[in-house]
Enzyme design. Structure first.
Site, PDB file in Angstrom:
ATOM      1  N   ASP A  68       0.819  -1.218   0.000  1.00  0.00           N
ATOM      2  CA  ASP A  68       0.000   0.000   0.000  1.00  0.00           C
ATOM      3  C   ASP A  68       0.853   1.268   0.000  1.00  0.00           C
ATOM      4  OD1 ASP A  68       0.662   0.623   2.806  1.00  0.00           O
ATOM      5  OD2 ASP A  68      -0.690  -1.002   3.312  1.00  0.00           O
ATOM      6  N   ASP A  76       9.255 -12.141  -4.193  1.00  0.00           N
ATOM      7  CA  ASP A  76       9.151 -12.748  -2.869  1.00  0.00           C
ATOM      8  C   ASP A  76      10.188 -12.141  -1.932  1.00  0.00           C
ATOM      9  OD1 ASP A  76       8.244 -14.956  -1.058  1.00  0.00           O
ATOM     10  OD2 ASP A  76      10.355 -15.505  -1.237  1.00  0.00           O
ATOM     11  N   ASP A 124       6.569  -5.451   6.801  1.00  0.00           N
ATOM     12  CA  ASP A 124       5.169  -5.026   6.825  1.00  0.00           C
ATOM     13  C   ASP A 124       4.337  -6.147   6.212  1.00  0.00           C
ATOM     14  OD1 ASP A 124       2.750  -3.751   6.712  1.00  0.00           O
ATOM     15  OD2 ASP A 124       3.371  -2.217   5.273  1.00  0.00           O
ATOM     16  N   THR A 154       1.418  -9.396   6.032  1.00  0.00           N
ATOM     17  CA  THR A 154       0.058  -9.755   6.427  1.00  0.00           C
ATOM     18  C   THR A 154       0.142 -10.714   7.617  1.00  0.00           C
ATOM     19  OG1 THR A 154       0.132 -11.493   4.765  1.00  0.00           O
ATOM     20  CG2 THR A 154      -0.908  -9.426   4.126  1.00  0.00           C
TER      21      THR A 154
END
Lengths: 279, 279
Positions: free
Chosen positions: A88, A139, A157, A159
């Site tokens: 993001d 990755d 950062d 998930t």
């Protein structure tokens, strides 16, 4: 009577949040995950990956500032910074508030997250267009392995520790980060909720203690994350964040992190502190 | 497939929490409010007043410790303590951890809350049977007016600022508390969420600043309260909590509050600190 739509996230099998929404803005299944953008009344736009809130217009500043600045100000001269995940762009935006940064590399496995964020979250993702930013759609584990002795600060950062991000909470990844960091380098990873992910936090802290001379845990309030309390774990090859003088910490354009808050962050409630003391 | 039951609380008109429940244990409408007890899978038993979570088995320690100990350790010798509201008994339990306390008065308007808590929350309400406890089932505002120059510490453990508790967030009540406190007396009130009740927090801080020589705001993480971040406002006629030496703060049997945490509590995130600076 207008239609009433609610988004509900089960943050644990038995507890969750629910938010009234105005509309769904985006929905797709990428190669890696489901990506949704919804417009909520309370928190504005919300980015949801695999059914879990990643960021919202209203509270995004907390997580992005707090993952970034504690490590950045602790390093004496961070020039080359890597963000693993974080498609993001919010962490990159915060990294670029430090004027000495020469390169900020974003390594995000899912290029669609970057594109969706650019479209729906311009205030968060806008910094990705800065000339100091290098975007690598690959990755994170492989990128780390391929770049020994490269970065001053690495910010993870990720998930949640399910699906594609599982490896980002395991010791081999942290060993790779240790190698990818230059002398005096610092890493910070988001490490979930002290209420709901206690064993994970204790494990990450154990792993980092065995790799880095300095390991520190701190927390921040993120209302849209499970329990509203979020943890971050820092590993340092060099400086200890507790040794900084408040006066040497730069004043940044922030809404959560401040120099006066820096030391206080490491004073933890007893039920959180005990996670750093498990053998 | 077993029946799946969920309790949902709209903490704002557009946002809330949802918790899977095993059963409802109690439901009544008292003279003042609806009183419910439900058994949840994530947080254990939950006391719900007028549809709002007041306390749960799992996270009650945070709120009860944090409303109590900051003010209690700041007062040099708290002998007589008043709790306004707090019929579940959790704050009284924490007050009694201070060995110098001679009387702990609970002034709860709704006697049914006390009785229901004794029945369903014995670990929280058990302290109400201590011989130092005086229970007064009456209106807190009237009790305060009738007891000038009586208490060393007054703790305001109110429900949300709607319905019967509205007056507990208004200046005349704080003026009454100021009169009810003895020389060097200290009050602490729960003052809602820095995310959702910003004007209220700013107003209470303004009111207390105009009455007390020392006013301080601090926060704690309570996952079942709106936003997960909760605020407390302290007013002192005497000592400033910031002037304590960590070494003089007693070690108590607590899971959140510690002497090492004491000073750090007053270092606030920027978006919270600004609530103390509004004119």
């Amino acid at each position: 009577m207008d239609i009433e739509l609610w988004y509900t996230e089960k943050q644990t099998p038995h507890f969750g949040i629910t938010a009234k929404i105005e509309q769904t803005l985006h929905h797709e299944k990428t190669e890696f995950q489901h990506v949704d953008v919804i417009e909520t009344k309370e928190f504005g736009r919300m980015l949801v990956l695999d059914g879990m809130v990643m960021t919202t217009d209203r509270d995004e500043f907390v997580y992005h500032e707090m993952l970034t600045h504690v490590g950045m100000v602790t390093h004496p001269d961070p020039k080359h910074v890597l963000v693993v995940g974080g498609g993001d762009g919010g962490v990159i935006r915060e990294v670029l508030k430090h004027p000495g940064v020469e390169s900020a590399t974003l390594c995000e496995i899912d290029g669609r997250v970057i594109e969706v964020s650019r479209e729906y979250f311009p205030k968060i993702a806008g910094a990705l267009s800065d000339p100091r930013v290098r975007i690598r759609v690959e990755d994170g584990i492989q990128h780390i392995e391929a770049h020994p002795d490269t970065y001053d600060v690495i910010l993870v950062d990720s998930t949640e520790p399910v699906g594609p991000a599982v490896g980002l909470f395991q010791r081999p990844f942290y060993e790779g980060i240790h190698r990818a960091l230059r002398e005096g380098g610092i890493m910070v990873a988001q490490t979930e909720s002290p209420w709901f992910n206690r064993d994970l936090i204790a494990q990450v802290n154990r792993d980092l203690r065995s790799l880095f001379p300095v390991t520190r845990l701190y927390t921040a309030s993120v209302p849209t994350y499970p329990s509203g309390l979020w943890s971050f774990t820092l590993g340092s090859k060099g400086r200890d964040p507790l040794t900084l003088d408040t006066g040497e910490i730069p004043e940044l354009d922030t809404r959560y992190y401040t120099p006066e808050l820096h030391h206080a962050l490491f004073a933890l409630p007893a039920f959180v502190k005990e996670l750093t003391e498990r053998g």
